[in-house]
Write a protein that holds these residues in place. Sequence first.
Motif, short mmCIF file in Angstrom:
data_model
loop_
_atom_site.label_atom_id
_atom_site.label_comp_id
_atom_site.label_asym_id
_atom_site.label_seq_id
_atom_site.Cartn_x
_atom_site.Cartn_y
_atom_site.Cartn_z
N ILE A 569 44.73 33.27 25.81
CA ILE A 569 46.02 32.69 26.22
C ILE A 569 47.07 33.78 26.37
CG2 ILE A 569 47.92 31.22 25.43
CD1 ILE A 569 45.78 29.38 24.20
N ARG A 570 47.06 34.73 25.41
CA ARG A 570 48.04 35.82 25.48
C ARG A 570 47.86 36.63 26.77
NH1 ARG A 570 47.06 37.74 20.81
NH2 ARG A 570 48.80 36.78 19.69
N LYS A 571 46.60 36.89 27.16
CA LYS A 571 46.34 37.65 28.39
C LYS A 571 46.77 36.86 29.63
CE LYS A 571 42.49 40.51 26.77
NZ LYS A 571 41.07 40.84 26.95
N LEU A 572 46.50 35.53 29.63
CA LEU A 572 46.88 34.72 30.78
C LEU A 572 48.39 34.66 30.94
CD1 LEU A 572 44.31 31.77 30.43
CD2 LEU A 572 44.26 33.65 32.08
N LEU A 573 49.09 34.60 29.82
CA LEU A 573 50.55 34.59 29.89
C LEU A 573 51.07 35.91 30.45
CD1 LEU A 573 51.45 32.82 26.51
CD2 LEU A 573 51.82 31.92 28.81
N ARG A 575 49.51 37.92 32.50
CA ARG A 575 49.17 38.03 33.93
C ARG A 575 49.93 37.02 34.77
NH1 ARG A 575 43.12 38.18 32.85
NH2 ARG A 575 43.16 36.12 33.84
N GLY A 576 50.58 36.05 34.13
CA GLY A 576 51.30 35.04 34.86
C GLY A 576 50.46 33.87 35.29
N LYS A 587 49.47 25.72 34.28
CA LYS A 587 48.67 26.67 35.05
C LYS A 587 49.41 26.98 36.34
CE LYS A 587 44.20 27.12 37.34
NZ LYS A 587 42.94 26.42 37.71
N THR A 588 49.62 28.27 36.60
CA THR A 588 50.37 28.68 37.79
C THR A 588 49.49 29.24 38.89
OG1 THR A 588 50.74 30.86 36.80
CG2 THR A 588 52.43 29.17 36.42
N SER A 589 48.28 29.68 38.57
CA SER A 589 47.39 30.24 39.59
C SER A 589 46.60 29.12 40.24
CB SER A 589 46.45 31.28 38.98
OG SER A 589 45.62 30.66 38.02
#
Length: 753
Positions: A569-573, A575-576, A587-589
């Motif tokens: 989760i920390r990595k996804l945040l 990366r946006g 989810k933005t992607s």
Amino acid sequence: MMRPGARQYVVARPLYSEESFAEAHEKVYRQRKTMLDHVKQYFTCDAKRAKNAALSLLPIIGWLKIYQVKEWLLSDIVSGVSTGLVAVLQGLAYCLLASLPPWYGLFSAFFPVVIYFFLGTSRHISAGPFPVLCLMIGSVVTRLVPDEGPPVNITGFEGLTRDEQRVLVASSLSFLIGIMQLAMGALQVGFVVMYLSDTLVSGFTTAAAIHILVSQLKFVFGLQVPGISGPLSIIYTLEIIFNKITSTNVCDVVISLVIMVVVFIVKELNDRFKSKLPVPIPIEVIMTVIACGVSYAFDFKTRYGIDVVGHIPSGYEPPMAPNLHIFQETTMEAFPMAIVGFAVAFSVAKVYSVKHDYTIDGNQELIAFGVSNIFGASFKSFAASTALSRSAVQESTGGKTQVAGLLSAIIVMIVTLAIGFLLDPLPKSVLGAVIIVNLKGMLMQFRDVPYLWRRDKPDCVVWLGTCLAGILLGLDLGLAVGLGVELISVVLRNQFPRCSILANIRGTDIYKDRKDYIDIYEPEGLKIFRIPSPIFFANIEFFRTKVVEAVGFNPLRVLRKRNKAVRMIRKLLKRGDLQWTAKGFLKTSCGPIKESEDEGNMEELDLPTDFKDLPSRIDLNAELPVNIIVPRVDIHSLILDFAAVSFLDISALKGLKTLLKELTRVDVEVYIVACDPYILEKLHSCCFFDEEVQPSMFFLTLHDAMLHILEKHPECTEKKSDLEKVITTVTVHHPTRSLRSRDRNAPEPETKF
């Protein structure tokens, strides 16, 4: 405080953890002695201690002071004469088991008894030959001096006949047994006999009875069978007997059958009418006298070729020093004999001491038998213990003290010095028959097997293992195997105890195995686990496995999954691909998000979950964004019932602390209840506690921990029907005050959640 007219009690008291109880109740400080203090106390001597030591080393002083001459003397005389007659016969008979000339059995029925009179603490056992011990001595004698072939090369055998060599072996072995017993008594290690359970002794003596039975068949059939010792000796002996069965002496068989039938019937009558008979009928003595007379009158030895006792020398032989070379050859066999001889005598002595309300000292008994065997072996007797039947005669005929034993020794001495020649024509088949009949009690122990199998299968395995090993491998190895099986059974019972999950019995403060009761209450999200054994290096992994089964998940696996999820989760945040909103993660992607396998810093996965750099603390039991999956943890609390845990070793401390940390890190609150104070002291002294594992998790009782959890997690008892499932007061008795309840509005002196 009991309610009038009702078998109920009610208590009002605070809810206690171990810490709060220690704060509320001051403990008495006790200064524990160090090892140096115990050593100083052991070697300190004063007048009182010297007097007690003298009395303990010479128990005769204690019971002679209270000897009631008018009430006890006549009973001791009757008992002594009866026991003496039986001792003469058993001395001759059991000597055959030791593969020695029969008259040496009279020495064993005299010298040990005299010494035990002064040093023994039991007032009722009859010291002297014991068939199992005689058989074990006989196996060593026949190994060193076989019936066929040359003896073992031992210094001191030169110029001696075969019988003299065997007597030297038996007396030296008995001397060594006495030294071992005396040393164990001096070192205060009489407790070793506690490792011989009743089950093991029963199986061992049954195996010995089989060996004794087989060894006497050669006398019953009148065959010449060489003595064989070692593993499978009983098989080889039976093979020789069956090969020679056509050479059976019919007269020996007839005499043996008549003796066995008559003695068996009269013994049964003695048992049936023992309350009406003033003394048991000494049928063995009577039949022996009759057999001697008939054998002499009809000259059985010449006419029928019967093997008889033969010439019995009058008087005693001069003392003899033991052979040190024989010590070297027999050390391994001597130790189990020392243990067996003492264990049997101590067991019989304990039975009579309880029956007649006096105490015996195991260490003094070791000293008594040690000195008895050393003294007796110097005069060519063999190791002594006690025969069950002879002790039963001494007690049942009214014996009150060892005065009866001394009188029995005098009877034996009279036979040895004056009338021993009358026993010259006694057929050995008579002695063999008497021995076989007296095996009834030991052979009937086979009836224990079905009972043990139904009641306690591990004990049954110990009995069967000891008995079979004793029969096939010999008594010395059989005893070792039996001890091994017994210790393994104890270890396995502790290594794999029957753990259970407890539940509250509705409306009480009682907790039982939830599988055994119907009307139980289990709050949601709470498990109560009980282990009924010590926790140590051998069962710590079993304990962990059972706890994992109880809670339904592996806490270490869940912790690693959670840490991986938080890392993802920390990595996804960063990366946006994810964005935090008031409603949660968004989810933005557009494309699918694949979970990356980051193998770096794997050790961090075992650490507590770190939520720093995240906008909010994540509920890892809730639905997570995208395809991140973490196993759910459905419990919030775990209670470990340590009421039956008697100790923890260092390995267990490490394993327990690791488990507690793993559970705490996945948000499971762990409580340990009913912990022994000494275990708590050990936990503190071993620096068990830290920021994650704290003393506050220890509670005084299981019910205290349950109430604490229900207060902390009220969602467990939201329903009205659940509120009344757990009683929340326990009883206290105020001698000068009335009962008080926390709920003053309740009509009954109970408070409900």
